[in-house]
Design a protein around this motif. Structure first.
Motif, PDB file in Angstrom:
ATOM      1  N   LEU A  56       0.822  -1.208   0.000  1.00 24.74           N
ATOM      2  CA  LEU A  56       0.000   0.000   0.000  1.00 24.74           C
ATOM      3  C   LEU A  56       0.859   1.262   0.000  1.00 24.74           C
ATOM      4  CD1 LEU A  56      -2.743  -0.980   2.621  1.00 24.74           C
ATOM      5  CD2 LEU A  56      -2.998  -0.878   0.130  1.00 24.74           C
ATOM      6  N   VAL A  57       0.414   2.244  -0.778  1.00 23.18           N
ATOM      7  CA  VAL A  57       1.056   3.563  -0.802  1.00 23.18           C
ATOM      8  C   VAL A  57      -0.043   4.627  -0.787  1.00 23.18           C
ATOM      9  CG1 VAL A  57       3.120   2.786  -2.021  1.00 23.18           C
ATOM     10  CG2 VAL A  57       1.137   3.561  -3.331  1.00 23.18           C
ATOM     11  N   PRO A  58       0.253   5.817  -0.274  1.00 23.07           N
ATOM     12  CA  PRO A  58      -0.760   6.879  -0.206  1.00 23.07           C
ATOM     13  C   PRO A  58      -1.165   7.391  -1.586  1.00 23.07           C
ATOM     14  CG  PRO A  58       1.074   7.314   1.289  1.00 23.07           C
ATOM     15  CD  PRO A  58       1.501   6.197   0.391  1.00 23.07           C
ATOM     16  N   VAL A  59      -2.399   7.847  -1.685  1.00 19.88           N
ATOM     17  CA  VAL A  59      -2.924   8.481  -2.894  1.00 19.88           C
ATOM     18  C   VAL A  59      -3.341   9.899  -2.535  1.00 19.88           C
ATOM     19  CG1 VAL A  59      -4.736   8.434  -4.658  1.00 19.88           C
ATOM     20  CG2 VAL A  59      -3.738   6.295  -3.835  1.00 19.88           C
ATOM     21  N   GLU A  60      -2.775  10.871  -3.236  1.00 21.88           N
ATOM     22  CA  GLU A  60      -3.117  12.262  -3.004  1.00 21.88           C
ATOM     23  C   GLU A  60      -4.252  12.708  -3.933  1.00 21.88           C
ATOM     24  OE1 GLU A  60      -2.167  13.887  -0.595  1.00 21.88           O
ATOM     25  OE2 GLU A  60      -0.309  12.948   0.073  1.00 21.88           O
ATOM     26  N   PRO A  61      -5.058  13.723  -3.526  1.00 27.16           N
ATOM     27  CA  PRO A  61      -4.908  14.515  -2.297  1.00 27.16           C
ATOM     28  C   PRO A  61      -5.603  13.898  -1.083  1.00 27.16           C
ATOM     29  CG  PRO A  61      -6.688  15.413  -3.582  1.00 27.16           C
ATOM     30  CD  PRO A  61      -6.134  14.264  -4.402  1.00 27.16           C
ATOM     31  N   PHE A  62      -6.168  12.690  -1.250  1.00 27.05           N
ATOM     32  CA  PHE A  62      -6.940  12.087  -0.162  1.00 27.05           C
ATOM     33  C   PHE A  62      -6.102  11.872   1.095  1.00 27.05           C
ATOM     34  CE2 PHE A  62      -9.094  10.701  -4.072  1.00 27.05           C
ATOM     35  CZ  PHE A  62     -10.363  11.199  -3.826  1.00 27.05           C
ATOM     36  N   ALA A  63      -4.860  11.427   0.926  1.00 22.63           N
ATOM     37  CA  ALA A  63      -4.005  11.160   2.082  1.00 22.63           C
ATOM     38  C   ALA A  63      -3.803  12.424   2.912  1.00 22.63           C
ATOM     39  CB  ALA A  63      -2.657  10.608   1.627  1.00 22.63           C
ATOM     40  N   THR A  64      -3.549  13.547   2.250  1.00 25.45           N
ATOM     41  CA  THR A  64      -3.349  14.808   2.969  1.00 25.45           C
ATOM     42  C   THR A  64      -4.634  15.286   3.614  1.00 25.45           C
ATOM     43  OG1 THR A  64      -1.545  15.477   1.503  1.00 25.45           O
ATOM     44  CG2 THR A  64      -2.664  17.222   2.719  1.00 25.45           C
ATOM     45  N   ILE A  65      -5.751  15.173   2.901  1.00 26.53           N
ATOM     46  CA  ILE A  65      -7.053  15.596   3.440  1.00 26.53           C
ATOM     47  C   ILE A  65      -7.401  14.793   4.681  1.00 26.53           C
ATOM     48  CG2 ILE A  65      -9.533  15.667   2.998  1.00 26.53           C
ATOM     49  CD1 ILE A  65      -8.856  16.180   0.037  1.00 26.53           C
ATOM     50  N   PHE A  66      -7.286  13.466   4.586  1.00 28.34           N
ATOM     51  CA  PHE A  66      -7.631  12.609   5.722  1.00 28.34           C
ATOM     52  C   PHE A  66      -6.665  12.828   6.888  1.00 28.34           C
ATOM     53  CE2 PHE A  66      -9.534   9.263   2.620  1.00 28.34           C
ATOM     54  CZ  PHE A  66     -10.582  10.139   2.359  1.00 28.34           C
ATOM     55  N   SER A  67      -5.395  13.033   6.572  1.00 24.63           N
ATOM     56  CA  SER A  67      -4.398  13.275   7.615  1.00 24.63           C
ATOM     57  C   SER A  67      -4.746  14.532   8.407  1.00 24.63           C
ATOM     58  CB  SER A  67      -3.012  13.400   6.998  1.00 24.63           C
ATOM     59  OG  SER A  67      -2.049  13.719   7.977  1.00 24.63           O
ATOM     60  N   GLU A  68      -5.100  15.610   7.702  1.00 21.58           N
ATOM     61  CA  GLU A  68      -5.497  16.856   8.368  1.00 21.58           C
ATOM     62  C   GLU A  68      -6.697  16.630   9.266  1.00 21.58           C
ATOM     63  OE1 GLU A  68      -5.478  20.796   6.269  1.00 21.58           O
ATOM     64  OE2 GLU A  68      -5.166  19.515   4.534  1.00 21.58           O
ATOM     65  N   ALA A  69      -7.713  15.943   8.732  1.00 24.84           N
ATOM     66  CA  ALA A  69      -8.945  15.702   9.491  1.00 24.84           C
ATOM     67  C   ALA A  69      -8.667  14.873  10.737  1.00 24.84           C
ATOM     68  CB  ALA A  69      -9.976  15.005   8.603  1.00 24.84           C
ATOM     69  N   ILE A  70      -7.845  13.845  10.614  1.00 25.12           N
ATOM     70  CA  ILE A  70      -7.527  12.958  11.734  1.00 25.12           C
ATOM     71  C   ILE A  70      -6.812  13.722  12.840  1.00 25.12           C
ATOM     72  CG2 ILE A  70      -6.011  11.052  12.414  1.00 25.12           C
ATOM     73  CD1 ILE A  70      -6.749   9.761   9.657  1.00 25.12           C
ATOM     74  N   VAL A  71      -5.813  14.514  12.478  1.00 28.67           N
ATOM     75  CA  VAL A  71      -5.051  15.274  13.473  1.00 28.67           C
ATOM     76  C   VAL A  71      -5.943  16.298  14.162  1.00 28.67           C
ATOM     77  CG1 VAL A  71      -3.158  16.909  13.799  1.00 28.67           C
ATOM     78  CG2 VAL A  71      -2.843  14.922  12.321  1.00 28.67           C
ATOM     79  N   LYS A  72      -6.752  17.014  13.392  1.00 28.84           N
ATOM     80  CA  LYS A  72      -7.635  18.030  13.972  1.00 28.84           C
ATOM     81  C   LYS A  72      -8.665  17.396  14.900  1.00 28.84           C
ATOM     82  CE  LYS A  72      -7.304  21.520  10.294  1.00 28.84           C
ATOM     83  NZ  LYS A  72      -6.896  22.651  11.154  1.00 28.84           N
ATOM     84  N   PHE A  73      -9.226  16.250  14.499  1.00 26.26           N
ATOM     85  CA  PHE A  73     -10.219  15.582  15.339  1.00 26.26           C
ATOM     86  C   PHE A  73      -9.595  15.072  16.629  1.00 26.26           C
ATOM     87  CE2 PHE A  73     -12.723  11.910  16.713  1.00 26.26           C
ATOM     88  CZ  PHE A  73     -14.005  12.454  16.735  1.00 26.26           C
ATOM     89  N   SER A  74      -8.417  14.487  16.535  1.00 22.85           N
ATOM     90  CA  SER A  74      -7.769  13.926  17.727  1.00 22.85           C
ATOM     91  C   SER A  74      -7.372  15.017  18.713  1.00 22.85           C
ATOM     92  CB  SER A  74      -6.542  13.108  17.332  1.00 22.85           C
ATOM     93  OG  SER A  74      -5.542  13.929  16.782  1.00 22.85           O
TER      94      SER A  74
END
Length: 210
Positions: A35-53
């Motif tokens: 598995l490897v990241p697919v942009e821009p989804f990886a960046t979008i989800f990463s931002e959301a995860i960090v902000k939610f946590s």
């Protein structure tokens, strides 16, 4: 035999199924398919995860709106449900972790590198298990922006905002509605308390890091 081989591959840290959005399987000289990241989804989800946590996004609804707004920014026409939002936040593969409950494969380190640090996975699991709670009012009213931020001088409970009817028009006020409080129903004009709050806020400066 196929299931046994697929289960063995999961146990070695590889995902043999169709990957979730934001990841894809690519051929690798060492690992085979990984598995490897697919942009821009990886960046979008990463931002959301960090902000939610961190509590910057307090609810699933806020997180859903945040992700959809990022979709629009990138021209992505994709719908997202509340349940889909929760699945994004809870997807172990995004954190470089792997598990498969139907085959009783427990949570473990995956071979691929996640696009979010795995510490956030456990923080979010704590939030969902209600070990960590982020308060959020459902009746937020933009006309009373400091409701919940200012406490009663007598009982220390948060003041509430409301409209009170005068002889000719309605007036916006803050007041305490705590039972048995000596200042119960004693109103403070909206302009007065919000003005004092603004003056107090101007005396406070955040640290440079913030």
């Amino acid at each position: 035999q196929v299931i046994q081989k697929m289960k063995a591959r999961i146990e070695r840290g590889y995902w043999p199924f169709n990957p979730p959005i934001g990841l894809e399987n690519r051929q690798d000289s060492v690992h085979g398919r990984i598995l490897v990241p697919v942009e821009p989804f990886a960046t979008i989800f990463s931002e959301a995860i960090v902000k939610f946590s961190k509590g910057l996004l307090r609810t699933l609804e806020e997180t859903q709106k945040f992700i959809i707004s990022r979709y629009k920014k990138h021209g992505i026409k994709r719908k997202l449900s509340i349940n889909g939002t929760r699945l994004i936040l809870s997807q172990p593969l995004y954190y470089g972790l792997i598990k498969y409950e139907p085959w009783e494969v427990p949570l473990a380190e995956a071979q691929h590198k996640g696009f979010v640090d795995k510490s956030y996975y456990f923080k979010i699991q704590d939030i969902f298990s209600k070990k960590t709670k982020y308060g959020s009012r459902r009746d937020i009213n933009p006309y009373f922006p400091i409701r919940g931020l200012v406490n009663c001088a007598s009982c220390g409970r948060p003041l509430t905002g409301s409209w009170n009817k005068g002889r000719t028009k309605k007036y916006a006020n803050y007041s305490c509605k705590t039972k048995n409080c000596p200042l119960r129903y004693k109103v403070i004009a909206k302009d007065k308390v919000e003005g004092d709050f603004s003056d107090l806020l101007r005396t406070v400066k955040p640290q440079k890091e913030a």
